[in-house]
Scaffold this active site. Structure first.
Site, mmCIF file in Angstrom:
data_model
loop_
_atom_site.group_PDB
_atom_site.id
_atom_site.type_symbol
_atom_site.label_atom_id
_atom_site.label_comp_id
_atom_site.label_asym_id
_atom_site.label_seq_id
_atom_site.Cartn_x
_atom_site.Cartn_y
_atom_site.Cartn_z
ATOM 1 N N ASP A 89 0.823 -1.211 0.000
ATOM 2 C CA ASP A 89 0.000 0.000 0.000
ATOM 3 C C ASP A 89 0.857 1.261 0.000
ATOM 4 O OD1 ASP A 89 0.941 -0.488 2.549
ATOM 5 O OD2 ASP A 89 -0.964 -0.166 3.580
ATOM 6 N N ASP B 196 6.916 3.819 3.468
ATOM 7 C CA ASP B 196 7.091 4.977 4.360
ATOM 8 C C ASP B 196 8.570 5.010 4.767
ATOM 9 O OD1 ASP B 196 6.548 7.026 6.155
ATOM 10 O OD2 ASP B 196 5.660 5.740 7.649
ATOM 11 N N LYS C 74 6.282 7.695 0.451
ATOM 12 C CA LYS C 74 6.460 8.906 1.257
ATOM 13 C C LYS C 74 7.963 9.091 1.442
ATOM 14 C CE LYS C 74 3.328 8.651 4.820
ATOM 15 N NZ LYS C 74 3.014 8.454 6.260
HETATM 16 P P1 IMP Z 1 7.315 1.336 6.526
HETATM 17 O O1 IMP Z 1 7.894 0.065 7.054
HETATM 18 O O2 IMP Z 1 7.616 2.489 7.426
HETATM 19 O O3 IMP Z 1 7.707 1.611 5.092
HETATM 20 O O4 IMP Z 1 5.761 1.235 6.638
HETATM 21 C C1 IMP Z 1 5.014 0.399 5.888
HETATM 22 C C2 IMP Z 1 3.643 0.199 6.484
HETATM 23 O O5 IMP Z 1 3.274 1.185 7.459
HETATM 24 C C3 IMP Z 1 2.626 0.319 5.394
HETATM 25 O O6 IMP Z 1 2.450 -0.908 4.719
HETATM 26 C C4 IMP Z 1 1.394 0.782 6.139
HETATM 27 O O7 IMP Z 1 0.683 -0.325 6.616
HETATM 28 C C5 IMP Z 1 1.929 1.588 7.304
HETATM 29 N N1 IMP Z 1 1.886 3.040 6.989
HETATM 30 C C6 IMP Z 1 2.906 3.861 6.694
HETATM 31 N N2 IMP Z 1 2.488 5.118 6.449
HETATM 32 C C7 IMP Z 1 1.153 5.082 6.579
HETATM 33 C C8 IMP Z 1 0.116 6.080 6.426
HETATM 34 O O8 IMP Z 1 0.335 7.270 6.100
HETATM 35 N N3 IMP Z 1 -1.158 5.646 6.647
HETATM 36 C C9 IMP Z 1 -1.457 4.370 6.994
HETATM 37 N N4 IMP Z 1 -0.546 3.417 7.131
HETATM 38 C C10 IMP Z 1 0.764 3.759 6.936
#
Ligand code: IMP
Length: 174
Positions: A98, A101, A129
């Site tokens: 999805d 981040d 992001k």
């Molecule tokens: P990462 O490991 O920080 O890249 O985060 C990945 C996961 O965090 C995604 O698959 C989402 O489930 C959750 N996530 C990150 N940013 C958002 C946001 O803005 N809204 C909702 N879920 C988020």
């Protein structure tokens, strides 16, 4: 239910972009069959639409990963809560996520999946992001780049809520 939520991408904009991604993926993989690896829970809506926009024989697998608690901040700890039902060895795997981040979740997942001997692994993420990136992950197919804001809807949650919104928005008035 949508009070206090600012729309960032409408259902129409998402549909158009998902169709473009589907066409691109269908072109790139030619007539090969592929495994769409949907990362739960956040990408279930995106994966369902993307699967129908891809004109190739494909198999769908699900992997459950949890990287956040009930908060909006990444804990940096990634846990596999559900695994695939059939082996990925020798398969062309397309991970459907999805949002990227910090990149911690995908960085960890990629390492896990590589150990299973797939023919290839690529990444398709609806959102990116870049402002919060901690681990660099190469996204092969990307829907939209967004600023550093916490978004919800179209599968994305805030404390497990809002996943069923048909558009992507930001909570402006929690
Ligand atoms: P990462 O490991 O920080 O890249 O985060 C990945 C996961 O965090 C995604 O698959 C989402 O489930 C959750 N996530 C990150 N940013 C958002 C946001 O803005 N809204 C909702 N879920 C988020």
């Amino acid at each position: 239910m949508t009070e206090g939520i600012e729309t960032i991408f409408t259902a129409e904009q998402i549909r158009a972009r998902v169709n473009e991604l589907g066409a691109e993926i269908s072109r790139d993989y030619q007539k090969r069959s592929l495994v769409l690896l949907c990362i739960l829970k956040g990408s279930f809506v995106f994966a369902a639409d993307l699967a129908r926009a891809i004109e190739l024989p494909l198999r769908i697998e699900f992997m459950g990963v949890s990287s956040y608690g009930e908060d909006t901040k990444s804990s940096g700890v990634v846990q596999i809560t559900q695994d695939v039902s059939t082996p990925l060895a020798g398969e062309d795997v397309l991970i459907v996520e999805d949002i990227v981040d910090t990149g911690l979740t995908l960085h960890y997942l990629l390492q896990q999946i590589q150990t299973r001997g797939p023919a290839s692994v690529r990444i398709c993420s609806l959102l990116h992001k870049p402002a919060r990136e901690m681990k660099k992950v190469a996204i092969d197919y990307l829907g939209f780049t967004i600023e550093d804001r916490f978004v919800i809807g179209y599968g994305l949650d805030w404390a497990q809520k809002y996943r069923n919104l048909p558009f992507i928005g930001e909570v402006t008035n929690p």
